[in-house]
Write a protein that holds these residues in place. Sequence first.
Motif, PDB file in Angstrom:
ATOM      1  N   LYS A 138      -1.202  10.240 -10.684  1.00 15.53           N
ATOM      2  CA  LYS A 138      -2.270   9.370 -10.178  1.00 15.53           C
ATOM      3  C   LYS A 138      -3.407  10.246  -9.663  1.00 15.53           C
ATOM      4  O   LYS A 138      -3.170  11.291  -9.058  1.00 15.53           O
ATOM      5  CB  LYS A 138      -1.655   8.567  -9.033  1.00 15.53           C
ATOM      6  CG  LYS A 138      -2.432   7.412  -8.571  1.00 15.53           C
ATOM      7  CD  LYS A 138      -1.931   6.080  -9.036  1.00 15.53           C
ATOM      8  CE  LYS A 138      -2.739   5.043  -8.271  1.00 15.53           C
ATOM      9  NZ  LYS A 138      -3.818   4.452  -8.954  1.00 15.53           N
ATOM     10  N   GLU A 139      -4.643   9.827  -9.924  1.00 18.67           N
ATOM     11  CA  GLU A 139      -5.781  10.589  -9.419  1.00 18.67           C
ATOM     12  C   GLU A 139      -6.681   9.695  -8.582  1.00 18.67           C
ATOM     13  O   GLU A 139      -6.728   8.490  -8.787  1.00 18.67           O
ATOM     14  CB  GLU A 139      -6.570  11.202 -10.568  1.00 18.67           C
ATOM     15  CG  GLU A 139      -5.878  12.402 -11.169  1.00 18.67           C
ATOM     16  CD  GLU A 139      -6.606  12.979 -12.353  1.00 18.67           C
ATOM     17  OE1 GLU A 139      -6.658  14.205 -12.453  1.00 18.67           O
ATOM     18  OE2 GLU A 139      -7.120  12.192 -13.179  1.00 18.67           O
ATOM     19  N   PRO A 185      -5.227  10.606   0.750  1.00 18.50           N
ATOM     20  CA  PRO A 185      -5.781   9.269   0.543  1.00 18.50           C
ATOM     21  C   PRO A 185      -5.325   8.620  -0.765  1.00 18.50           C
ATOM     22  O   PRO A 185      -5.324   7.381  -0.877  1.00 18.50           O
ATOM     23  CB  PRO A 185      -7.300   9.491   0.555  1.00 18.50           C
ATOM     24  CG  PRO A 185      -7.519  10.956   0.465  1.00 18.50           C
ATOM     25  CD  PRO A 185      -6.296  11.591   1.043  1.00 18.50           C
ATOM     26  N   VAL A 186      -4.903   9.422  -1.743  1.00 17.04           N
ATOM     27  CA  VAL A 186      -4.422   8.831  -2.995  1.00 17.04           C
ATOM     28  C   VAL A 186      -3.105   8.079  -2.757  1.00 17.04           C
ATOM     29  O   VAL A 186      -2.805   7.094  -3.438  1.00 17.04           O
ATOM     30  CB  VAL A 186      -4.275   9.891  -4.121  1.00 17.04           C
ATOM     31  CG1 VAL A 186      -4.018   9.216  -5.462  1.00 17.04           C
ATOM     32  CG2 VAL A 186      -5.512  10.771  -4.209  1.00 17.04           C
ATOM     33  N   MET A 191      -0.538   2.793  -2.702  1.00 21.27           N
ATOM     34  CA  MET A 191       0.229   1.723  -2.029  1.00 21.27           C
ATOM     35  C   MET A 191      -0.549   0.415  -1.975  1.00 21.27           C
ATOM     36  O   MET A 191       0.050  -0.655  -1.984  1.00 21.27           O
ATOM     37  CB  MET A 191       0.617   2.183  -0.625  1.00 21.27           C
ATOM     38  CG  MET A 191       1.728   3.217  -0.648  1.00 21.27           C
ATOM     39  SD  MET A 191       2.356   3.608   0.994  1.00 21.27           S
ATOM     40  CE  MET A 191       1.293   4.929   1.504  1.00 21.27           C
ATOM     41  N   LEU A 192      -1.899   0.519  -1.922  1.00 21.94           N
ATOM     42  CA  LEU A 192      -2.705  -0.706  -1.905  1.00 21.94           C
ATOM     43  C   LEU A 192      -2.732  -1.375  -3.282  1.00 21.94           C
ATOM     44  O   LEU A 192      -2.862  -2.583  -3.393  1.00 21.94           O
ATOM     45  CB  LEU A 192      -4.135  -0.405  -1.445  1.00 21.94           C
ATOM     46  CG  LEU A 192      -4.309  -0.046   0.044  1.00 21.94           C
ATOM     47  CD1 LEU A 192      -5.735   0.377   0.344  1.00 21.94           C
ATOM     48  CD2 LEU A 192      -3.886  -1.224   0.934  1.00 21.94           C
ATOM     49  N   GLU A 193      -2.618  -0.563  -4.324  1.00 17.44           N
ATOM     50  CA  GLU A 193      -2.742  -1.101  -5.687  1.00 17.44           C
ATOM     51  C   GLU A 193      -1.409  -1.507  -6.304  1.00 17.44           C
ATOM     52  O   GLU A 193      -1.341  -2.402  -7.132  1.00 17.44           O
ATOM     53  CB  GLU A 193      -3.349  -0.031  -6.617  1.00 17.44           C
ATOM     54  CG  GLU A 193      -4.848   0.108  -6.511  1.00 17.44           C
ATOM     55  CD  GLU A 193      -5.340   1.377  -7.213  1.00 17.44           C
ATOM     56  OE1 GLU A 193      -4.631   1.890  -8.110  1.00 17.44           O
ATOM     57  OE2 GLU A 193      -6.424   1.855  -6.844  1.00 17.44           O
ATOM     58  N   THR A 294       2.876  -0.502   6.806  1.00 21.68           N
ATOM     59  CA  THR A 294       2.407  -1.826   7.223  1.00 21.68           C
ATOM     60  C   THR A 294       0.929  -2.009   6.889  1.00 21.68           C
ATOM     61  O   THR A 294       0.528  -3.050   6.351  1.00 21.68           O
ATOM     62  CB  THR A 294       2.641  -2.023   8.738  1.00 21.68           C
ATOM     63  OG1 THR A 294       3.993  -1.681   9.021  1.00 21.68           O
ATOM     64  CG2 THR A 294       2.374  -3.456   9.160  1.00 21.68           C
ATOM     65  N   ALA A 295       0.132  -0.973   7.167  1.00 23.11           N
ATOM     66  CA  ALA A 295      -1.314  -1.057   6.885  1.00 23.11           C
ATOM     67  C   ALA A 295      -1.557  -1.273   5.388  1.00 23.11           C
ATOM     68  O   ALA A 295      -2.575  -1.843   4.990  1.00 23.11           O
ATOM     69  CB  ALA A 295      -2.019   0.205   7.364  1.00 23.11           C
ATOM     70  N   CYS A 296      -0.616  -0.845   4.560  1.00 18.39           N
ATOM     71  CA  CYS A 296      -0.789  -0.993   3.109  1.00 18.39           C
ATOM     72  C   CYS A 296      -0.057  -2.229   2.581  1.00 18.39           C
ATOM     73  O   CYS A 296       0.083  -2.403   1.361  1.00 18.39           O
ATOM     74  CB  CYS A 296      -0.284   0.255   2.386  1.00 18.39           C
ATOM     75  SG  CYS A 296      -1.278   1.710   2.732  1.00 18.39           S
ATOM     76  N   GLY A 297       0.439  -3.056   3.496  1.00 16.95           N
ATOM     77  CA  GLY A 297       1.057  -4.310   3.071  1.00 16.95           C
ATOM     78  C   GLY A 297       2.458  -4.144   2.517  1.00 16.95           C
ATOM     79  O   GLY A 297       2.935  -4.980   1.742  1.00 16.95           O
ATOM     80  N   ILE A 298       3.130  -3.052   2.900  1.00 12.24           N
ATOM     81  CA  ILE A 298       4.506  -2.845   2.424  1.00 12.24           C
ATOM     82  C   ILE A 298       5.458  -3.091   3.602  1.00 12.24           C
ATOM     83  O   ILE A 298       5.242  -2.583   4.703  1.00 12.24           O
ATOM     84  CB  ILE A 298       4.678  -1.416   1.855  1.00 12.24           C
ATOM     85  CG1 ILE A 298       3.839  -1.288   0.564  1.00 12.24           C
ATOM     86  CG2 ILE A 298       6.147  -1.105   1.566  1.00 12.24           C
ATOM     87  CD1 ILE A 298       3.748   0.103   0.017  1.00 12.24           C
ATOM     88  N   ASP A 299       6.493  -3.876   3.361  1.00  5.04           N
ATOM     89  CA  ASP A 299       7.422  -4.251   4.439  1.00  5.04           C
ATOM     90  C   ASP A 299       8.352  -3.080   4.776  1.00  5.04           C
ATOM     91  O   ASP A 299       9.218  -2.712   3.975  1.00  5.04           O
ATOM     92  CB  ASP A 299       8.238  -5.468   3.967  1.00  5.04           C
ATOM     93  CG  ASP A 299       9.230  -5.922   5.029  1.00  5.04           C
ATOM     94  OD1 ASP A 299       9.239  -5.309   6.139  1.00  5.04           O
ATOM     95  OD2 ASP A 299       9.991  -6.866   4.749  1.00  5.04           O
ATOM     96  N   PRO A 300       8.211  -2.495   5.978  1.00  3.21           N
ATOM     97  CA  PRO A 300       9.018  -1.324   6.340  1.00  3.21           C
ATOM     98  C   PRO A 300      10.494  -1.652   6.536  1.00  3.21           C
ATOM     99  O   PRO A 300      11.323  -0.747   6.587  1.00  3.21           O
ATOM    100  CB  PRO A 300       8.392  -0.832   7.648  1.00  3.21           C
ATOM    101  CG  PRO A 300       7.416  -1.844   8.081  1.00  3.21           C
ATOM    102  CD  PRO A 300       7.302  -2.919   7.052  1.00  3.21           C
ATOM    103  N   LYS A 301      10.792  -2.945   6.651  1.00  2.00           N
ATOM    104  CA  LYS A 301      12.218  -3.296   6.799  1.00  2.00           C
ATOM    105  C   LYS A 301      12.914  -3.213   5.452  1.00  2.00           C
ATOM    106  O   LYS A 301      14.103  -2.933   5.362  1.00  2.00           O
ATOM    107  CB  LYS A 301      12.343  -4.711   7.382  1.00  2.00           C
ATOM    108  CG  LYS A 301      11.943  -4.731   8.850  1.00  2.00           C
ATOM    109  CD  LYS A 301      12.411  -5.998   9.543  1.00  2.00           C
ATOM    110  CE  LYS A 301      11.839  -6.062  10.946  1.00  2.00           C
ATOM    111  NZ  LYS A 301      10.349  -6.251  10.913  1.00  2.00           N
TER     112      LYS A 301
END
Length: 344
Positions: A138-139, A185-186, A191-193, A294-301
């Motif tokens: 990924k770039e 930052p990549v 994680m956002l995409e 969490t900031a990237c919308g991924i559930d840490p649980k």
Amino acid sequence: MNSSQNGTLSVEKINADEKSAIAAINSAKNVEELKQVKIEYIGDKSPLAKANQALGSLDPQQRAEFGKIIGAAKNQVNQVFAQKSQALESEKDAQVLLTERVDVTLPNRQPLPGGLHPLTLLTNEISDLFLGLGYEVKEGPELESEWLNFDALNIPVDHPARTMQDTFFIEPRESKLVLRTHTSPVQIRTMLEQTPPIYVICPGKVYRADELDATHTPVFHQVEGLVIDENITMADLKGTLDYFAKSIFGEEVKTRLRPSYFPFTEPSAEVDFFFNGRWIEWGGCGMVNEKVLTACGIDPKKYSGFAFGMGLERTLMVKYGIEDMHDIVEGDVRFTQYFGVGKR
Ligand code: DAH
């Protein structure tokens, strides 16, 4: 009336013209001078040509007599001219052969075939290695938003990395853009995409306000790794780093983790590897901070993950025993030849 003399024409004058024409021809030192002589002594305005033109005003008998004399003189002059001309031409040819001589025995100059930069070769090697493990390459952009470069990675506003000494900020400052200071930052972009499972490797160029010296360069390269999946532990991180190090530096190479701190990983560690009898610092790593997930919308649980980032210049220097950063930056063929420049 004397047949050798008539008004403008005289045998003496014709002989004298012939003599001076021949003298002029003989004194010409090269083809160019001879051309000039031709105009003056053989051309339409030459004394002999004028004598010839004067024939018209003579009576037939004298015309025949003088005609012969002038014709003979012109013949003589033309003959001398032809000989001289030939001599000068061959002299000129001989001269050209000398001055424009080509030494066919000299070796010819062939441009060196180009080659990939050693950093590109290393990037390709690392990418191939991780592609083989099922990762994606990924770039991200080198001109990055401050938010992705710092905030989303949990790097606080007063963190020393966010000062002018370390970071190239882009004007106007309201643009909130920086030249990215790391490839992390990549991670955020990915994680956002994407949704987990995520297995990516992110090689690229990064910037920091350093002077170029034996161990620093303001433009350098990093490779970032990021894994997000279910049940990912630090053992997975350690195993991946071991495999990475062994593939790049050799089977006998070991790695170790030392506790450290990075805002975007918790826990965090420095990774070192043991090579040629000593421990060498390689990069940073850790388990992705829950705040970042969490900031990237991924559930840490549900998901956990690890990340690592290392400098490619440093990796290259250790792998090949390069002692000065200048060698990597400057492109001197004595250095790049070792990496394939000039090989056919
Ligand atoms: N981004 C860090 C740097 O440039 C290196 C780093 C440390 C990357 C820890 C990571 C990590 O992914 O988990 O100094």
